[in-house]
Design an enzyme around this catalytic site. Structure first.
Site, PDB file in Angstrom:
ATOM      1  N   ASN A   1      49.306  37.693  29.712  1.00 54.21           N
ATOM      2  CA  ASN A   1      49.398  38.378  31.003  1.00 54.21           C
ATOM      3  C   ASN A   1      48.826  37.428  32.045  1.00 54.21           C
ATOM      4  O   ASN A   1      47.617  37.252  32.134  1.00 54.21           O
ATOM      5  CB  ASN A   1      48.585  39.686  30.936  1.00 54.21           C
ATOM      6  CG  ASN A   1      48.471  40.364  32.292  1.00 54.21           C
ATOM      7  OD1 ASN A   1      49.212  40.025  33.221  1.00 54.21           O
ATOM      8  ND2 ASN A   1      47.557  41.312  32.408  1.00 54.21           N
ATOM      9  N   TRP A   2      49.736  36.828  32.809  1.00 49.60           N
ATOM     10  CA  TRP A   2      49.296  35.793  33.763  1.00 49.60           C
ATOM     11  C   TRP A   2      48.588  36.391  34.973  1.00 49.60           C
ATOM     12  O   TRP A   2      47.996  35.653  35.760  1.00 49.60           O
ATOM     13  CB  TRP A   2      50.493  34.978  34.245  1.00 49.60           C
ATOM     14  CG  TRP A   2      51.049  34.012  33.230  1.00 49.60           C
ATOM     15  CD1 TRP A   2      50.666  33.869  31.912  1.00 49.60           C
ATOM     16  CD2 TRP A   2      52.077  33.039  33.448  1.00 49.60           C
ATOM     17  NE1 TRP A   2      51.401  32.880  31.310  1.00 49.60           N
ATOM     18  CE2 TRP A   2      52.281  32.352  32.234  1.00 49.60           C
ATOM     19  CE3 TRP A   2      52.863  32.689  34.551  1.00 49.60           C
ATOM     20  CZ2 TRP A   2      53.229  31.331  32.097  1.00 49.60           C
ATOM     21  CZ3 TRP A   2      53.804  31.675  34.412  1.00 49.60           C
ATOM     22  CH2 TRP A   2      53.975  31.006  33.196  1.00 49.60           C
ATOM     23  N   LYS A   3      48.689  37.691  35.165  1.00 45.86           N
ATOM     24  CA  LYS A   3      48.107  38.352  36.345  1.00 45.86           C
ATOM     25  C   LYS A   3      48.577  37.648  37.625  1.00 45.86           C
ATOM     26  O   LYS A   3      49.703  37.159  37.681  1.00 45.86           O
ATOM     27  CB  LYS A   3      46.580  38.397  36.241  1.00 45.86           C
ATOM     28  CG  LYS A   3      46.101  38.985  34.927  1.00 45.86           C
ATOM     29  CD  LYS A   3      44.656  39.392  34.990  1.00 45.86           C
ATOM     30  CE  LYS A   3      44.172  39.757  33.599  1.00 45.86           C
ATOM     31  NZ  LYS A   3      42.927  40.500  33.608  1.00 45.86           N
TER      32      LYS A   3
ATOM     33  N   HIS B   1      48.420  48.961  32.967  1.00 38.04           N
ATOM     34  CA  HIS B   1      47.265  48.063  32.833  1.00 38.04           C
ATOM     35  C   HIS B   1      46.093  48.665  33.619  1.00 38.04           C
ATOM     36  O   HIS B   1      46.301  49.276  34.675  1.00 38.04           O
ATOM     37  CB  HIS B   1      47.621  46.671  33.380  1.00 38.04           C
ATOM     38  CG  HIS B   1      46.591  45.634  33.036  1.00 38.04           C
ATOM     39  ND1 HIS B   1      45.404  45.529  33.723  1.00 38.04           N
ATOM     40  CD2 HIS B   1      46.560  44.696  32.074  1.00 38.04           C
ATOM     41  CE1 HIS B   1      44.689  44.535  33.187  1.00 38.04           C
ATOM     42  NE2 HIS B   1      45.365  44.023  32.188  1.00 38.04           N
TER      43      HIS B   1
ATOM     44  N   GLU C   1      44.045  47.433  35.540  1.00 33.81           N
ATOM     45  CA  GLU C   1      43.938  46.979  36.936  1.00 33.81           C
ATOM     46  C   GLU C   1      44.904  47.764  37.835  1.00 33.81           C
ATOM     47  O   GLU C   1      44.618  48.001  39.009  1.00 33.81           O
ATOM     48  CB  GLU C   1      44.176  45.458  37.010  1.00 33.81           C
ATOM     49  CG  GLU C   1      42.975  44.706  36.440  1.00 33.81           C
ATOM     50  CD  GLU C   1      43.274  43.337  35.847  1.00 33.81           C
ATOM     51  OE1 GLU C   1      44.345  42.779  36.107  1.00 33.81           O
ATOM     52  OE2 GLU C   1      42.407  42.845  35.088  1.00 33.81           O
TER      53      GLU C   1
ATOM     54  N   GLU D   1      43.106  48.148  25.427  1.00 32.05           N
ATOM     55  CA  GLU D   1      42.321  47.218  26.233  1.00 32.05           C
ATOM     56  C   GLU D   1      41.095  47.938  26.793  1.00 32.05           C
ATOM     57  O   GLU D   1      41.190  48.585  27.853  1.00 32.05           O
ATOM     58  CB  GLU D   1      43.166  46.683  27.388  1.00 32.05           C
ATOM     59  CG  GLU D   1      44.361  45.876  26.951  1.00 32.05           C
ATOM     60  CD  GLU D   1      44.742  44.842  27.997  1.00 32.05           C
ATOM     61  OE1 GLU D   1      44.816  43.667  27.644  1.00 32.05           O
ATOM     62  OE2 GLU D   1      44.922  45.201  29.168  1.00 32.05           O
TER      63      GLU D   1
ATOM     64  N   GLY E   1      38.471  40.437  31.082  1.00 28.17           N
ATOM     65  CA  GLY E   1      38.029  39.408  32.006  1.00 28.17           C
ATOM     66  C   GLY E   1      36.516  39.274  32.100  1.00 28.17           C
ATOM     67  O   GLY E   1      36.003  38.619  33.005  1.00 28.17           O
TER      68      GLY E   1
ATOM     69  N   SER F   1      39.339  39.783  26.606  1.00 27.60           N
ATOM     70  CA  SER F   1      38.620  38.554  26.288  1.00 27.60           C
ATOM     71  C   SER F   1      38.934  37.991  24.899  1.00 27.60           C
ATOM     72  O   SER F   1      38.048  37.478  24.221  1.00 27.60           O
ATOM     73  CB  SER F   1      37.113  38.762  26.474  1.00 27.60           C
ATOM     74  OG  SER F   1      36.828  39.103  27.823  1.00 27.60           O
TER      75      SER F   1
ATOM     76  N   GLY G   1      44.758  37.695  28.683  1.00 23.87           N
ATOM     77  CA  GLY G   1      44.701  37.396  30.105  1.00 23.87           C
ATOM     78  C   GLY G   1      44.323  35.949  30.345  1.00 23.87           C
ATOM     79  O   GLY G   1      45.145  35.035  30.265  1.00 23.87           O
ATOM     80  N   GLY G   2      43.051  35.718  30.620  1.00 21.48           N
ATOM     81  CA  GLY G   2      42.560  34.387  30.994  1.00 21.48           C
ATOM     82  C   GLY G   2      43.012  33.264  30.066  1.00 21.48           C
ATOM     83  O   GLY G   2      43.442  32.193  30.525  1.00 21.48           O
TER      84      GLY G   2
END
Ligand code: PEP
Length: 266
Positions: free
Chosen positions: A23-25, A110, A112, A182, A188, A226, A247-248
């Site tokens: 997930n590149w966000k 998600h 967010e 999640e 994150g 994470s 993610g990251g």
């Protein structure tokens, strides 16, 4: 021979192996994506049997994915979708538009989106339906906040979130989703759920899915929060963890590939 993962073949169930989705966000640029995608598709890891990988990118980069990933095993998708299909909804992007760019997946719900855009369970259910109607695989995210975990409400929260989606679907449609657990406190933050914590919630989610039928119980349930190269093997070794939503670590080819490699059968 390489196998192209398309919307039609992506949701083949957990028996087909682990699924690792980046997930590149809100990250990326045409030049940076070119380098990242190029490094991913140059790796033999993604062609190995037993692991499927995809990247979920910002909407404008779907066209680039369609071009760069044509004929490649790396699938791609969007990070959100409108709950509407067309009309006076300024700024929205509809599922059929995303599908036109060859996307196999769209993330829905998600945390967010739930937090910053006040998305309700009903909205997430509507978005899931739109994604399925467009022939793609929705990656339905569920997860509790730290306060909810500390007050012992984890199972109640994820039950409410997942059942809102399952109740809106026939068993046939529900068998085509992917679920991502999640925990919000792990996204994150560098703070990962232990493999035992993840397994406990995944087993609970699996039971909810099973209540809808055996075919539904066979969908992938991913863990996200994470995930890094150094914890992926342990997390992926859990019986109900069918891969990860990353993610990251999906922004660095080396890390994403190492996580994909952790998903290979061992
Ligand atoms: C995510 O955005 O879905 C996620 C899991 O992020 P991170 O891996 O950075 O925690």
């Amino acid at each position: 021979m390489t196998t192209v993962v398309t919307a039609a073949t992506a949701a083949t169930g957990r028996t087909a192996g682990k699924l690792v989705v980046g997930n590149w966000k809100l990250h990326g640029s045409l030049a940076g994506n070119q380098a990242l995608l190029g490094a991913l598709i140059a790796s033999p890891v993604l062609s190995a049997k037993g692991v499927h990988a995809a990247v979920c990118v910002p909407f404008p980069y779907l066209a680039q994915c369609q071009q760069v990933l044509a004929g490649q095993v790396l699938a791609y998708g969007a990070q959100d979708v409108s709950a509407e299909t067309k009309g006076a909804f300024t700024g929205e992007v509809a599922a059929p538009m995303i599908a036109e760019f060859g996307a196999a997946y769209a993330i829905v719900g998600h945390s967010e989106r739930r937090t910053y855009h006040a998305e309700s369970d009903a909205t997430v259910a509507a978005k899931t339906l739109r994604v399925l109607d467009a022939g793609m695989t929705p990656i339905v995210c569920v997860g509790e906040t730290l306060a909810e975990r500390e007050s012992g409400d984890t199972n109640a929260v994820v039950t409410r979130q997942l059942n809102a989606v399952l109740d809106a679907l026939t068993a046939e449609l529900a068998a085509r989703i992917v679920v991502a657990y999640e925990p919000v406190w792990a996204i994150g933050t560098g703070r990962t759920a232990t493999s035992a914590q993840a397994q406990e919630v995944h087993a609970h989610l699996r039971a909810l899915l099973r209540a809808k039928g055996e075919a539904v119980a066979a969908v992938h349930v991913l863990y996200g929060g994470s995930v890094k190269p150094d914890n992926a093997v342990e997390l992926f070794s859990m019986p109900d963890v069918d891969g990860g939503l990353i993610g990251g670590a999906a922004l660095k080819a080396e890390d994403f590939l190492a996580i994909c490699e952790a998903g290979l059968p061992r």
